[in-house]
Write a protein that holds these residues in place. Structure first.
Motif, PDB file in Angstrom:
ATOM      1  N   GLU A  14      -9.029  13.842  -1.104  1.00 20.97           N
ATOM      2  CA  GLU A  14      -9.618  12.881  -0.165  1.00 20.97           C
ATOM      3  C   GLU A  14      -9.223  11.444  -0.502  1.00 20.97           C
ATOM      4  OE1 GLU A  14     -12.798  14.104  -3.159  1.00 20.97           O
ATOM      5  OE2 GLU A  14     -11.407  15.185  -1.871  1.00 20.97           O
ATOM      6  N   ASN A  15      -9.037  11.144  -1.786  1.00 25.33           N
ATOM      7  CA  ASN A  15      -8.580   9.808  -2.174  1.00 25.33           C
ATOM      8  C   ASN A  15      -7.125   9.599  -1.786  1.00 25.33           C
ATOM      9  OD1 ASN A  15     -11.089   9.250  -3.219  1.00 25.33           O
ATOM     10  ND2 ASN A  15     -10.503   9.730  -5.312  1.00 25.33           N
ATOM     11  N   LEU A  16      -6.310  10.633  -1.944  1.00 25.88           N
ATOM     12  CA  LEU A  16      -4.907  10.570  -1.550  1.00 25.88           C
ATOM     13  C   LEU A  16      -4.798  10.333  -0.037  1.00 25.88           C
ATOM     14  CD1 LEU A  16      -2.148  10.800  -2.893  1.00 25.88           C
ATOM     15  CD2 LEU A  16      -2.177  13.226  -2.341  1.00 25.88           C
TER      16      LEU A  16
ATOM     17  N   HIS B 206       0.829  -1.201   0.000  1.00 22.89           N
ATOM     18  CA  HIS B 206       0.000   0.000   0.000  1.00 22.89           C
ATOM     19  C   HIS B 206       0.866   1.255   0.000  1.00 22.89           C
ATOM     20  CE1 HIS B 206      -3.819  -2.037   0.277  1.00 22.89           C
ATOM     21  NE2 HIS B 206      -3.267  -2.859   1.158  1.00 22.89           N
TER      22      HIS B 206
ATOM     23  N   GLY C  49      -6.998   8.917   1.797  1.00 24.60           N
ATOM     24  CA  GLY C  49      -7.456   7.552   2.042  1.00 24.60           C
ATOM     25  C   GLY C  49      -6.373   6.523   1.762  1.00 24.60           C
ATOM     26  N   MET C  50      -5.586   6.748   0.718  1.00 24.21           N
ATOM     27  CA  MET C  50      -4.482   5.838   0.401  1.00 24.21           C
ATOM     28  C   MET C  50      -3.422   5.873   1.491  1.00 24.21           C
ATOM     29  SD  MET C  50      -3.881   6.423  -3.621  1.00 24.21           S
ATOM     30  CE  MET C  50      -5.258   6.516  -4.726  1.00 24.21           C
TER      31      MET C  50
ATOM     32  N   ALA D 173       0.485   7.373  -6.339  1.00 26.16           N
ATOM     33  CA  ALA D 173      -0.534   8.419  -6.308  1.00 26.16           C
ATOM     34  C   ALA D 173       0.105   9.794  -6.101  1.00 26.16           C
ATOM     35  CB  ALA D 173      -1.550   8.123  -5.208  1.00 26.16           C
TER      36      ALA D 173
ATOM     37  N   LYS E  92      -4.772   4.012   4.484  1.00 25.00           N
ATOM     38  CA  LYS E  92      -4.758   2.565   4.260  1.00 25.00           C
ATOM     39  C   LYS E  92      -3.343   2.005   4.398  1.00 25.00           C
ATOM     40  CE  LYS E  92      -6.805  -1.051   1.611  1.00 25.00           C
ATOM     41  NZ  LYS E  92      -7.755  -1.396   0.566  1.00 25.00           N
TER      42      LYS E  92
ATOM     43  N   ILE F 111      -5.294  13.002  -8.767  1.00 26.77           N
ATOM     44  CA  ILE F 111      -5.917  12.295  -7.645  1.00 26.77           C
ATOM     45  C   ILE F 111      -6.636  13.315  -6.755  1.00 26.77           C
ATOM     46  CG2 ILE F 111      -5.499  10.787  -5.648  1.00 26.77           C
ATOM     47  CD1 ILE F 111      -4.695   9.415  -8.215  1.00 26.77           C
ATOM     48  N   GLN F 112      -7.863  13.022  -6.398  1.00 24.77           N
ATOM     49  CA  GLN F 112      -8.602  13.881  -5.473  1.00 24.77           C
ATOM     50  C   GLN F 112      -7.920  13.848  -4.110  1.00 24.77           C
ATOM     51  OE1 GLN F 112     -11.351  15.767  -6.143  1.00 24.77           O
ATOM     52  NE2 GLN F 112     -11.124  15.165  -8.287  1.00 24.77           N
TER      53      GLN F 112
ATOM     54  N   THR G  15       1.521   2.018  -3.597  1.00 17.81           N
ATOM     55  CA  THR G  15       0.324   2.606  -4.201  1.00 17.81           C
ATOM     56  C   THR G  15       0.216   4.080  -3.833  1.00 17.81           C
ATOM     57  OG1 THR G  15      -0.800   0.473  -4.095  1.00 17.81           O
ATOM     58  CG2 THR G  15      -2.193   2.417  -4.384  1.00 17.81           C
ATOM     59  N   TYR G  16       0.502   4.385  -2.574  1.00 19.72           N
ATOM     60  CA  TYR G  16       0.484   5.773  -2.118  1.00 19.72           C
ATOM     61  C   TYR G  16       1.557   6.589  -2.841  1.00 19.72           C
ATOM     62  CZ  TYR G  16       0.727   9.759   1.096  1.00 19.72           C
ATOM     63  OH  TYR G  16       0.745  11.010   1.644  1.00 19.72           O
TER      64      TYR G  16
END
Length: 66
Positions: free
Chosen positions: A26-28, A9, A30-31, A16, A34, A23-24, A12-13
């Motif tokens: 809030e999605n960033l 993960h 979230g990554m 991003a 996680k 990338i939004q 993945t971060y």
């Protein structure tokens, strides 16, 4: 057996972060959350934030020693 860095993960971060403008926020966030939830540390995330491209290429959290 340990995972390769691209199977994590944190990777993945890092990816991003490299394409951050696509990338939004809030999605960033979230990554990042996680990655921490899956066992990475706050410090590891901070190091990746400093140079995500280095981590994506090498899987190393530290650059060459100066």
């Amino acid at each position: 057996m340990a995972k390769e860095h691209w199977e994590t993960h944190l990777y993945t971060y890092a990816v991003a972060l490299v394409v951050k403008e696509n990338i939004q926020p809030e999605n960033l966030a979230g990554m990042r959350a996680k990655a921490i939830k899956q066992g990475h540390t706050e410090g590891e995330c901070q190091i990746v934030e400093l140079d995500p491209e280095h981590y994506v290429r090498t899987g190393q959290l530290e650059g060459p020693q100066q």
